[in-house]
Enzyme design. Structure first.
Site, PDB file in Angstrom:
ATOM      1  N   ASN A  11       0.767  -1.171   0.043  1.00 17.14           N
ATOM      2  CA  ASN A  11      -0.019  -0.003   0.080  1.00 17.14           C
ATOM      3  C   ASN A  11       0.769   1.237  -0.082  1.00 17.14           C
ATOM      4  O   ASN A  11       0.431   2.437  -0.384  1.00 17.14           O
ATOM      5  CB  ASN A  11      -1.017  -0.174   1.134  1.00 17.14           C
ATOM      6  CG  ASN A  11      -0.400   0.036   2.610  1.00 17.14           C
ATOM      7  OD1 ASN A  11       0.720  -0.693   2.660  1.00 17.14           O
ATOM      8  ND2 ASN A  11      -1.155   0.017   3.522  1.00 17.14           N
ATOM      9  N   GLU A  28       4.368  -4.265  12.699  1.00 13.71           N
ATOM     10  CA  GLU A  28       3.302  -3.029  12.545  1.00 13.71           C
ATOM     11  C   GLU A  28       2.160  -3.934  11.554  1.00 13.71           C
ATOM     12  O   GLU A  28       2.249  -4.094  10.609  1.00 13.71           O
ATOM     13  CB  GLU A  28       3.950  -1.652  11.708  1.00 13.71           C
ATOM     14  CG  GLU A  28       3.096  -0.599  11.565  1.00 13.71           C
ATOM     15  CD  GLU A  28       2.159  -0.629  10.660  1.00 13.71           C
ATOM     16  OE1 GLU A  28       0.945  -0.830  10.641  1.00 13.71           O
ATOM     17  OE2 GLU A  28       2.489  -0.128   9.424  1.00 13.71           O
ATOM     18  N   CYS A  31      -3.370   1.200   7.029  1.00 11.79           N
ATOM     19  CA  CYS A  31      -3.672   0.522   8.357  1.00 11.79           C
ATOM     20  C   CYS A  31      -4.035   1.639   9.521  1.00 11.79           C
ATOM     21  O   CYS A  31      -4.634   1.103  10.676  1.00 11.79           O
ATOM     22  CB  CYS A  31      -2.394  -0.089   8.748  1.00 11.79           C
ATOM     23  SG  CYS A  31      -0.917   0.731   8.979  1.00 11.79           S
ATOM     24  N   GLU A  45       8.638   2.702  14.307  1.00 17.43           N
ATOM     25  CA  GLU A  45       9.200   2.981  13.156  1.00 17.43           C
ATOM     26  C   GLU A  45       9.292   4.599  12.936  1.00 17.43           C
ATOM     27  O   GLU A  45       8.198   5.346  13.608  1.00 17.43           O
ATOM     28  CB  GLU A  45       8.633   2.596  12.127  1.00 17.43           C
ATOM     29  CG  GLU A  45       8.659   1.020  12.091  1.00 17.43           C
ATOM     30  CD  GLU A  45       8.340   0.329  10.561  1.00 17.43           C
ATOM     31  OE1 GLU A  45       9.152  -0.478  10.129  1.00 17.43           O
ATOM     32  OE2 GLU A  45       7.322   0.743  10.057  1.00 17.43           O
TER      33      GLU A  45
END
Length: 537
Positions: free
Chosen positions: A201, A301, A335, A511
């Site tokens: 994505n 993640e 997400c 991150e």
């Protein structure tokens, strides 16, 4: 997982244009079928064709084919037409990349922070110089409109810039010892070879967000590019080569059918000391289990089910704008997209009306290369099927579709109308499952306590949003939401300077930001004795 955030929109003038168009310009929701015929004939062209790497991967500073000679096809999600083919790497191919990274690590780890900083900065500069071609590749293989793709390239490049500035500033600590005459200090060292597995994505940003901190601290990497969108990753590898990144430091490999085999190789090889994965929770759990045999460090993640809460005291217009930005970014395929929109009953009807009007009047669906398009296709038919299932489930259980709600088959098999549904209830699939598509379900609620319980009633906890003008409520709700990231009066939350990650089954590790550096380091403690003995004598 890869997931557009605040910096993506604010980092370039293109982002401002997108926002103002959403707010002021009325566009038809669905394009004419004549447009579809035009789009199907479009073949994107790169200013620098050498950035398009077909049938080869980047290993040990060289472009190589799969040993088997096998390849897989990559198709344009907007037209269904073939873009190109990429190598179908297997375990042996992957092992060669791991071995190359191991050899390179012994030298690269000893480069100074300033040397690594210059390499990352050069890579950043090359991304900026090739901004248009990277944008084209993202739109071509992912489907997102050019404005979104431009924003992603800027966002992705900014991670290299950010971590290039962190590389020379990696500090340890001096710790007072409880033993007289002893000294204690710590050294931050690179963990070693890292396996990076990225999603489709955000074909550029999910790579740079992982590679940036890894290289900044002195690690080497093997990056498994997503099978749906590999060409952006391979273009980044070419730019790494041009930037002078030493051979073996960055390796980019591809696979589609062999993805489980490649993943197993990365997670079980003892040379690999760290795995960073962005993707679904079930796959994350599998990778974690595979890593247990060699006790690798992990950053995961994973999936989200973001609550978006609008309280009675909110600025309704601001909340509508925030909900639009959060829910429909990249056609809902991030997400951190709002998945459950909770609106307090006192303003529910007003919010629903304004929100539906924005979606109905300001969106234009079509091929991402066409000017004026705000939303492109979903990535593949499985994504379409899930969206359709969620919409029909809500209808069946009493909800009302007020905007959209159907496939756009005249445009192609992967297009779906941006959709707004009112009258949502907790027994509907969208209340507990991540839709990952352009569907906004509006749930009514009565009290703060009620909505916080609803927001937290899920096994995942990545992002959450709420709108309120009550400062005490802002502090209170932010602390009570069981998520890793909270947006207050905004629908856009990420920035290279901000730690990105979740809690519960959304994973662990962070991150971006200073915290992202630590994910690729180990702390070595050094103790020395007798440091004060001579003076005492």
């Amino acid at each position: 997982m890869a997931f557009l955030q605040r910096s993506l929109f604010s980092a370039s003038r293109n982002a401002t244009i997108v926002r103002s168009r959403f707010q002021t310009k009325s566009l038809p929701l669905v394009l004419h079928s004549s447009y579809s015929r035009l789009a199907s004939t479009m073949v994107p062209k790169l200013k620098d064709p050498s950035l398009f790497k077909q049938d080869i991967c980047y290993v040990n500073g060289e472009w190589v084919k799969a040993q088997s000679g096998k390849t897989f096809e990559v198709n344009d999600p907007a037209t269904g037409k073939l873009i190109g083919t990429c190598p179908e790497f297997d375990a042996q191919d992957t092992k060669k990349a791991i071995d190359a990274a191991e050899v390179a690590f012994e030298t690269f780890r000893h480069k100074t922070g300033r040397e690594r900083s210059k390499l990352l900065r050069k890579w950043y500069d090359l991304m900026v110089e090739n901004h248009d071609d990277l944008t084209t590749l993202i739109t071509w293989e992912n489907g997102k409109p050019l404005a979104d793709a431009k924003g992603e390239v800027t966002y992705a490049a900014n991670f290299f810039e950010w971590f290039s500035e962190e590389a020379p500033r990696i500090y340890g600590d001096t710790i007072p010892s409880s033993v007289p005459g002893n000294r204690v200090w710590t050294i931050k060292e690179p963990i070693g070879v890292c396996g990076l597995i990225t999603p489709w994505n955000f074909p550029a940003a999910m790579i740079t967000r992982k590679v940036g901190p890894a290289l900044a601290v002195g690690c080497t990497v093997v990056c498994k590019a997503p099978g749906e969108t590999p060409f952006t990753a391979l273009a980044l590898a070419e730019l790494a080569h041009r930037a002078g990144i030493p051979a073996g430091v960055v390796n980019v490999i591809t696979a589609l059918e062999n993805t489980p085999e490649v993943g197993s190789t990365l997670t079980t090889d003892p040379v690999v000391r760290k795995i960073s994965f962005t993707g679904s929770t079930p796959v994350g759990k599998l990778l974690m289990k595979q890593c247990s045999g060699t006790l690798k460090k992990l950053s995961l993640e994973l999936g989200g089910n973001a609550p978006f809460i609008v309280f009675d005291d909110a600025d309704v217009d601001l909340a509508v704008t925030g909900a639009i930005a959060s829910k429909f970014r990249s056609s809902g395929q991030t997400c951190v997209c709002a998945n459950r929109i909770y609106v307090q009953r006192g303003i529910y009807d007003e919010f629903a009306q304004k929100f539906a009007e924005q979606v109905k009047n300001n969106f234009r669906v079509g091929n991402g290369f066409e000017e004026g398009v705000t939303h492109g296709p979903l990535i593949h038919h499985r994504a379409i099927d899930k969206v359709e299932q969620h919409v029909r489930d809500a209808e069946k259980k009493g909800a009302k579709v007020v905007v959209g709600g159907h496939k756009l088959e005249k445009l192609g098999p992967n297009f779906y109308e941006p959709t707004v549904i009112t009258g949502m209830t907790r027994d509907m699939a969208m209340a507990s499952e991540e839709t990952f598509g352009p569907v906004a379900g509006l749930f009514p609620f009565d009290t703060e306590d009620e909505v916080v319980k609803l927001a937290n009633s899920t096994q995942v906890g990545l992002a959450g949003y709420f709108f309120s003008r009550d400062i005490q409520r802002c502090v209170r709700v932010a602390e009570h939401l069981e998520v890793g990231m909270v947006g207050i009066n905004t629908g856009l939350i990420s920035d290279p300077a901000s730690p990105f990650g979740g809690v519960k089954e959304s994973g662990f590790g962070r991150e971006g930001s200073l915290y992202g550096i630590g994910e690729y380091q180990v702390t070595k403690m050094v103790t020395s004795g007798g440091m004060g003995q001579s003076l005492q004598k």
